[in-house]
Design a protein around this motif. Structure first.
Motif, PDB file in Angstrom:
ATOM      1  N   ALA A 175      -0.440 -10.780 -10.273  1.00  0.00           N
ATOM      2  CA  ALA A 175      -1.375  -9.989 -11.246  1.00  0.00           C
ATOM      3  C   ALA A 175      -2.731  -9.759 -10.176  1.00  0.00           C
ATOM      4  N   LYS A 176      -2.873 -11.121  -9.458  1.00  0.00           N
ATOM      5  CA  LYS A 176      -4.020 -11.044  -8.704  1.00  0.00           C
ATOM      6  C   LYS A 176      -3.842 -10.262  -7.379  1.00  0.00           C
ATOM      7  N   HIS A 177      -2.751 -10.038  -6.821  1.00  0.00           N
ATOM      8  CA  HIS A 177      -2.371  -9.234  -5.821  1.00  0.00           C
ATOM      9  C   HIS A 177      -2.640  -7.685  -6.142  1.00  0.00           C
ATOM     10  N   ILE A 178      -1.921  -7.536  -7.341  1.00  0.00           N
ATOM     11  CA  ILE A 178      -1.959  -5.955  -7.837  1.00  0.00           C
ATOM     12  C   ILE A 178      -3.538  -5.460  -8.042  1.00  0.00           C
ATOM     13  N   ASP A 179      -4.317  -6.427  -8.486  1.00  0.00           N
ATOM     14  CA  ASP A 179      -5.645  -6.189  -8.988  1.00  0.00           C
ATOM     15  C   ASP A 179      -6.412  -5.921  -7.524  1.00  0.00           C
ATOM     16  N   ALA A 180      -6.292  -7.011  -6.744  1.00  0.00           N
ATOM     17  CA  ALA A 180      -7.204  -7.228  -5.457  1.00  0.00           C
ATOM     18  C   ALA A 180      -6.734  -6.111  -4.500  1.00  0.00           C
ATOM     19  N   TYR A 181      -5.555  -5.358  -4.659  1.00  0.00           N
ATOM     20  CA  TYR A 181      -5.262  -4.254  -3.584  1.00  0.00           C
ATOM     21  C   TYR A 181      -5.291  -2.930  -4.436  1.00  0.00           C
ATOM     22  N   ASP A 182      -5.822  -3.074  -5.744  1.00  0.00           N
ATOM     23  CA  ASP A 182      -6.040  -1.744  -6.426  1.00  0.00           C
ATOM     24  C   ASP A 182      -4.722  -1.007  -6.471  1.00  0.00           C
ATOM     25  N   LEU A 183      -3.577  -1.725  -7.192  1.00  0.00           N
ATOM     26  CA  LEU A 183      -2.530  -1.108  -7.352  1.00  0.00           C
ATOM     27  C   LEU A 183      -1.981  -0.973  -8.634  1.00  0.00           C
ATOM     28  N   GLY A 184      -2.931  -1.233  -9.415  1.00  0.00           N
ATOM     29  CA  GLY A 184      -2.903  -1.266 -10.798  1.00  0.00           C
ATOM     30  C   GLY A 184      -2.211   0.200 -11.503  1.00  0.00           C
ATOM     31  N   ASP A 185      -2.740   1.220 -10.823  1.00  0.00           N
ATOM     32  CA  ASP A 185      -2.209   2.496 -11.302  1.00  0.00           C
ATOM     33  C   ASP A 185      -0.998   3.117 -10.434  1.00  0.00           C
ATOM     34  N   ASP A 186      -0.467   2.300  -9.703  1.00  0.00           N
ATOM     35  CA  ASP A 186       0.742   2.566  -8.909  1.00  0.00           C
ATOM     36  C   ASP A 186       1.925   1.676  -9.143  1.00  0.00           C
ATOM     37  N   ILE A 187       1.910   0.340  -9.723  1.00  0.00           N
ATOM     38  CA  ILE A 187       2.902  -0.416  -9.780  1.00  0.00           C
ATOM     39  C   ILE A 187       2.866  -0.931 -11.140  1.00  0.00           C
ATOM     40  N   ASN A 188       3.902  -0.803 -11.828  1.00  0.00           N
ATOM     41  CA  ASN A 188       4.277  -1.425 -13.396  1.00  0.00           C
ATOM     42  C   ASN A 188       4.812  -2.921 -13.005  1.00  0.00           C
ATOM     43  N   LEU A 189       4.312  -4.035 -13.665  1.00  0.00           N
ATOM     44  CA  LEU A 189       4.950  -5.316 -13.386  1.00  0.00           C
ATOM     45  C   LEU A 189       5.669  -5.371 -14.698  1.00  0.00           C
ATOM     46  N   ILE A 190       7.206  -5.933 -14.465  1.00  0.00           N
ATOM     47  CA  ILE A 190       7.981  -6.197 -15.291  1.00  0.00           C
ATOM     48  C   ILE A 190       8.051  -7.643 -15.696  1.00  0.00           C
ATOM     49  N   ASN A 191       7.386  -8.246 -16.842  1.00  0.00           N
ATOM     50  CA  ASN A 191       6.919  -9.608 -17.060  1.00  0.00           C
ATOM     51  C   ASN A 191       8.012 -10.153 -17.882  1.00  0.00           C
ATOM     52  N   ALA A 192       9.150  -9.523 -18.082  1.00  0.00           N
ATOM     53  CA  ALA A 192      10.238  -9.908 -18.922  1.00  0.00           C
ATOM     54  C   ALA A 192      11.089 -11.168 -18.235  1.00  0.00           C
ATOM     55  N   GLY A 193      12.153 -11.760 -19.170  1.00  0.00           N
ATOM     56  CA  GLY A 193      12.929 -12.886 -18.455  1.00  0.00           C
ATOM     57  C   GLY A 193      13.276 -12.387 -16.949  1.00  0.00           C
ATOM     58  N   TYR A 194      13.091 -13.358 -16.222  1.00  0.00           N
ATOM     59  CA  TYR A 194      13.475 -13.233 -14.677  1.00  0.00           C
ATOM     60  C   TYR A 194      14.826 -12.826 -14.444  1.00  0.00           C
ATOM     61  N   ASP A 196       0.735  -1.276  -0.077  1.00  0.00           N
ATOM     62  CA  ASP A 196       0.053  -0.152   0.023  1.00  0.00           C
ATOM     63  C   ASP A 196       0.832   1.267  -0.101  1.00  0.00           C
ATOM     64  N   ASP A 197       1.938   1.070   0.382  1.00  0.00           N
ATOM     65  CA  ASP A 197       2.728   2.568   0.418  1.00  0.00           C
ATOM     66  C   ASP A 197       3.214   2.871  -0.880  1.00  0.00           C
ATOM     67  N   PHE A 198       3.189   1.935  -1.766  1.00  0.00           N
ATOM     68  CA  PHE A 198       3.339   2.417  -3.141  1.00  0.00           C
ATOM     69  C   PHE A 198       2.128   3.113  -3.869  1.00  0.00           C
ATOM     70  N   LYS A 199       1.120   3.547  -3.012  1.00  0.00           N
ATOM     71  CA  LYS A 199       0.028   4.473  -3.393  1.00  0.00           C
ATOM     72  C   LYS A 199       0.695   5.869  -3.233  1.00  0.00           C
ATOM     73  N   ARG A 200       1.677   5.982  -2.284  1.00  0.00           N
ATOM     74  CA  ARG A 200       2.091   7.340  -2.087  1.00  0.00           C
ATOM     75  C   ARG A 200       2.990   7.946  -3.130  1.00  0.00           C
ATOM     76  N   PRO A 201       2.764   8.956  -3.534  1.00  0.00           N
ATOM     77  CA  PRO A 201       3.333   9.770  -4.843  1.00  0.00           C
ATOM     78  C   PRO A 201       4.930   9.722  -4.581  1.00  0.00           C
ATOM     79  N   GLU A 202       5.350  10.198  -3.464  1.00  0.00           N
ATOM     80  CA  GLU A 202       6.770  10.036  -3.295  1.00  0.00           C
ATOM     81  C   GLU A 202       7.461   8.642  -3.649  1.00  0.00           C
ATOM     82  N   VAL A 203       6.865   7.710  -2.963  1.00  0.00           N
ATOM     83  CA  VAL A 203       7.223   6.345  -3.205  1.00  0.00           C
ATOM     84  C   VAL A 203       7.130   5.880  -4.561  1.00  0.00           C
TER      85      VAL A 203
END
Length: 333
Positions: free
Chosen positions: A167-186, A132-139
């Motif tokens: 992806a389910k965590h990001i959706d469930a905690y409404d973080l889609g506008d806050d966190i960009n998922l890098i789904n490339a080679g790990y 949830d701290d990634f909802k903060r603009p400075e973070v």
């Protein structure tokens, strides 16, 4: 030098007559072995490959597959098994394989932990304790490495079980506008993140154990585990109680958001019925997570001779391994 399988089994059974090669349980039978696309599991896969060979089996592969094609292939019998079912994480694949394949034993019971980490400097500077701290603009700004206004998180490639759960965590905690998922080679994405952390940038990533990442970035020193938010959300992910004693977590117990997973074999049922020695070996054996972690760290440092590493592990644990082999031989007789 490792004993030849025939000599070893003869010694195990303590018979007065020598055990011939044709008496070995796997003689004349092939195993079509698979392994996943994440290389942190290849060590224990190679250990089991060599154990199957000690039992007389001819092992084809391992063939590298992502989760969905593996579970389809093992259900159809196109491959016989792999040693890399993560349960309950892989419960989502049960409708694909149940009735035709089954989970057997536990290569590493409860040994797989997973969750989210940030560099310790950022956690200290911004007081980061949960996603949830990634909802903060400075973070968000501090972790925005590509300039899109979102914090960048190293996630999982398409086809991995963790891709779906993250992806389910990001959706469930409404973080889609806050966190960009890098789904490339790990591996490549984590190498980039480690370099960025070394250069003083802030990083956010998902990882699991055993994995070389927590050797390169030590929890409690370089990075810290953070928690999922402490609020009820609707998700079909497995229930996860807080985990006590997680080294390097911001809290104890730690709400990782994931239950501990057993790493287990998933095997075609018809193959199992025809090969009780394989079932017995899988049921009685397990590989210590610490040993897998040690090999993963060595592999990441450039020692990628997995066949030799597995052979060395078997020889170092010869007494234990001999007991497994004896159990498997007796099951076939």
């Amino acid at each position: 030098m490792m004993k030849t399988p025939a000599v070893m089994i003869a010694a195990l059974l303590s018979t007065t007559a020598p055990v011939l090669a044709q008496d070995m349980p796997g003689t004349g039978t092939s195993i079509n072995l698979a392994q996943p696309s994440w290389d942190t599991s290849w060590f224990h896969t190679e250990i089991y490959k060599q154990l199957f060979e000690e039992l007389g089996y001819t092992v084809n592969g391992p063939q590298t597959l992502d989760n969905p094609p593996f579970y389809q292939a093992v259900a159809y019998g196109d491959v016989d098994l792999w040693l890399d079912g993560w349960f309950p994480l892989h419960d989502t694949y049960r409708p694909i394989f149940e009735g035709s394949a089954e989970v057997v034993g536990a290569v590493a019971p409860g040994g797989a932990m997973e969750g989210y980490l940030v560099d310790k400097a950022a956690a200290d500077e911004f007081g980061i304790t949960t996603l949830d701290d990634f909802k903060r603009p400075e973070v968000r700004e501090a972790f925005d490495r590509n300039g899109d206004g979102k914090a960048d998180m190293v996630a999982c490639p398409p086809g991995w079980g963790c891709e779906l759960s993250i992806a389910k965590h990001i959706d469930a905690y409404d973080l889609g506008d806050d966190i960009n998922l890098i789904n490339a080679g790990y591996a490549a994405s984590m190498a980039d993140a480690i370099a960025a952390q070394g250069a003083g940038e802030h990083i956010l990533f998902y990882t699991w154990t055993p994995n070389w990442t927590v050797n390169e970035l030590v929890p409690g020193e370089d990075v810290v585990w953070i928690q999922v938010p402490d609020r009820e959300v609707e998700t079909d992910l497995p229930a996860a109680e807080p985990t006590a004693g997680v080294t390097g977590c911001v809290a104890d117990p730690c709400r990782l958001g994931y239950p501990g997973n057993d790493i287990s074999a998933v095997v075609n049922s018809a193959f199992l019925d025809a090969n009780p020695a394989v079932r017995a070996l899988l049921e009685v054996s397990e590989i210590p997570v610490a040993d897998i972690f040690e090999q993963n760290a060595a592999m990441n440092a450039g020692d990628d001779d997995i066949e030799a590493q597995a052979a060395a592990w078997i020889e170092a644990n010869r007494d234990t391994v001999d007991g497994w082999i004896e159990t498997a031989v007796n099951a076939q007789n």
